[in-house]
Scaffold this motif. Structure first.
Motif, mmCIF file in Angstrom:
data_model
loop_
_atom_site.group_PDB
_atom_site.id
_atom_site.type_symbol
_atom_site.label_atom_id
_atom_site.label_comp_id
_atom_site.label_asym_id
_atom_site.label_seq_id
_atom_site.Cartn_x
_atom_site.Cartn_y
_atom_site.Cartn_z
ATOM 1 N N UNK A 267 0.828 -1.207 0.000
ATOM 2 C CA UNK A 267 0.000 0.000 0.000
ATOM 3 C C UNK A 267 0.858 1.251 0.000
ATOM 4 N N UNK A 268 0.432 2.253 -0.746
ATOM 5 C CA UNK A 268 1.089 3.542 -0.719
ATOM 6 C C UNK A 268 0.188 4.577 -0.041
ATOM 7 N N UNK A 308 -6.507 -3.364 3.664
ATOM 8 C CA UNK A 308 -5.357 -2.487 3.801
ATOM 9 C C UNK A 308 -4.458 -2.552 2.570
ATOM 10 N N UNK A 309 -4.616 -3.590 1.753
ATOM 11 C CA UNK A 309 -3.784 -3.745 0.560
ATOM 12 C C UNK A 309 -4.590 -3.686 -0.731
ATOM 13 N N UNK A 310 -5.834 -4.170 -0.709
ATOM 14 C CA UNK A 310 -6.619 -4.279 -1.943
ATOM 15 C C UNK A 310 -6.896 -2.912 -2.547
ATOM 16 N N UNK A 311 -6.431 -2.723 -3.782
ATOM 17 C CA UNK A 311 -6.586 -1.459 -4.517
ATOM 18 C C UNK A 311 -6.077 -0.245 -3.739
ATOM 19 N N UNK A 312 -4.984 -0.439 -3.045
ATOM 20 C CA UNK A 312 -4.401 0.649 -2.263
ATOM 21 C C UNK A 312 -3.143 1.217 -2.919
ATOM 22 N N UNK A 313 -3.031 1.010 -4.221
ATOM 23 C CA UNK A 313 -1.949 1.618 -4.996
ATOM 24 C C UNK A 313 -2.486 2.069 -6.349
ATOM 25 N N UNK A 314 -1.924 3.153 -6.891
ATOM 26 C CA UNK A 314 -2.232 3.565 -8.251
ATOM 27 C C UNK A 314 -1.256 2.876 -9.192
#
Length: 493
Positions: A267-268, A308-314
């Protein structure tokens, strides 16, 4: 992506990095398979999604971490091909070759980590001005991408492109150049505030004489400072190799590297506290900085398979372009009538237009990532790329040249479009033709895990309008694929 999540301070650091186990309430399926492929690779093809569903979680992760059986053969073939490209000293050919490797090496995790390390050890051909040197650095990154970080950092410190990039030939006894020592500590191993300016000065003395002859590393003994140096609290007649070794004894080193990998793989959108990362740091140090062990632990964890991780980056441009191509393109066998080779050259110009010119990160800190990927120009480039890909014109029209402004592309396509490049193939592959079924299958293929609530209804209405059949319905499916690739959800990794 903007939904409020529980604070990372509230998560048990030990529990969160334990292996995830699918359950009846949270099963393994396309959602998590696609999530894994987006992070560990460049997105899944339809065939890979079906394979992952069949293999299950553990075997899919094994396959990704180990690479396919033919992966090494394919990789060696691609590396052999570069002899021509490197000799030609052509930047664009070099970029097209790497895109080919990412799509065809048989080991996408290694290629994904090679991309990570390319940004970590950000070196630009704009200054190096030597494609063979940049090629050799790329091979070095790939060779060590999943190895031990200590030998990796030692090798990078003697890499020809890096030595040119950070002006190492001007680092001589009595007049040390601090560039490499500074980047080694600030950007490659420890991070800001974990060293002093004196450490930089002493480190620069240790690297004196580490030069290049334009092809590789050459130690120039008469330029080396053999005197005692004190670096990070340790005193001795150190050389550059000692600086690397001493840096990696610092507790900050593991935290710094894991924090960057967390942003890249997990995640970002949130800054994890040191306490959350400490179990990973402890294992990383005990494993002698084994990158593969660390990456697998992260990709197998409960935390990775959570909100917390799912689709948490562009998606970066590379992830966006290659992921879209993976979804649309079908790899027919060479002896099948519908086989079409996959050209990589058209993708390079689009990557440039979206802000990620391979082998040319913008500065020593690399690409910023995150929301910096999205602005008026780059979003237009993504939309136009999606149009060209979904309509098939990507393979017949010229992609944007470096620095060329992006304008709306013509999406008309001669018929029939080869099946290998045709998103309308879903009608036959999934044996659907009713608008609501087509909409469901497209969303399940392009955005597994769901889209916003009204997406399916809008797609169904679009596919139903005028009751198209035959070629008309196929054309409508291509437009629907373009629409999905332009959705906010599709921009997220």
């Amino acid at each position: 992506m903007t939904a409020k999540l529980p604070s990372l301070d509230q998560i048990d650091p030990t529990e969160t990095w334990q292996p995830w186990r699918p359950s009846s309430s949270d099963p393994w399926g396309r959602k998590w398979a696609a999530h894994l492929y987006r992070r560990a690779a460049f997105g899944p093809s339809r065939a890979e999604l079906l394979e992952a569903e069949r293999l299950g979680f553990e075997r899919t992760l094994d396959l990704l971490m180990q690479g396919r059986l033919q992966g090494e053969e394919q990789r060696e073939a691609t590396l052999t091909d570069i002899g021509r490209v490197a000799a030609a000293d052509n930047d664009e050919q070099l970029r097209a070759w790497w895109v080919y490797c990412m799509l065809n090496s048989g080991h996408p995790v290694r290629e994904k980590l090679t991309l990570f390390w390319h940004n970590h050890f950000a070196t630009s051909i704009v200054k190096v001005q030597n494609a063979p040197l940049m090629f050799r650095q790329n091979c070095l990154l790939r060779r060590h991408a999943l190895g031990k970080f200590g030998p990796f950092l030692q090798a990078v410190s003697k890499d020809g492109a890096m030595l040119v990039w950070l002006d190492s030939n001007s680092n001589v006894k009595g007049k040390p150049n601090e560039n490499y020592a500074r980047e080694l500590m600030e950007l490659f191993s420890l991070g800001v505030s974990n060293y002093t300016e004196k450490d930089i000065r002493e480190g620069a003395r240790a690297f004196t004489g580490w030069h290049t002859d334009g092809e590789g590393y050459r130690f120039k003994a008469d330029s080396h400072d053999y005197g005692p140096k004190t670096i990070l609290g340790q005193t001795g007649a150190w050389d550059g190799g000692d600086v690397v070794r001493i840096a990696l004894t610092q507790p900050a080193a593991a935290r710094f590297l894991i924090r960057k990998l967390y942003q890249f793989l997990v995640s970002e959108n949130a800054t994890p506290p040191d306490s959350l990362l400490e179990p990973l740091c402890e294992r990383f140090r005990k494993s002698n900085y084994d990158i593969a062990v660390l990456v697998r632990t992260m990709l197998a964890s409960r935390h990775f398979y959570s909100h917390h991780a799912f689709r948490q980056r562009i998606k970066s441009p590379v992830e966006f372009v290659l992921g879209a191509v993976q979804t649309v393109y079908r790899r027919y066998g060479e002896k099948e009538a519908d086989y079409r080779p996959l050209p990589t050259e058209p993708m390079v110009g689009w990557l440039n237009a979206m802000g990620q010119t391979l082998f040319a990160p913008p500065n020593v800190k690399g690409w910023r990532g995150g929301r910096a990927w999205l602005n008026t120009s780059t979003v237009l480039a993504r939309n136009n790329f999606a149009a060209a890909l979904s309509m098939g014109s990507l393979w017949t029209s010229q992609s944007p040249a470096p620095g060329e402004p992006v304008t709306t592309v013509e999406t008309a396509q001669e018929s029939p479009l080869p099946k290998a490049f045709d998103p309308a193939r879903v009608l036959q592959e999934e044996r659907v033709n009713r608008p609501e079924e087509v909409a469901r299958e497209l969303l399940d293929l392009y955005v597994p895990g769901g889209a916003r609530a009204d997406a399916s209804a809008k797609l169904t209405a679009f596919l139903s309008d005028g009751k198209p059949v035959g070629a008309g319905l196929e054309s409508r499916v291509r437009e629907a694929a373009h629409a999905i690739m332009s959705m906010a959800e599709y921009q997220l990794a």
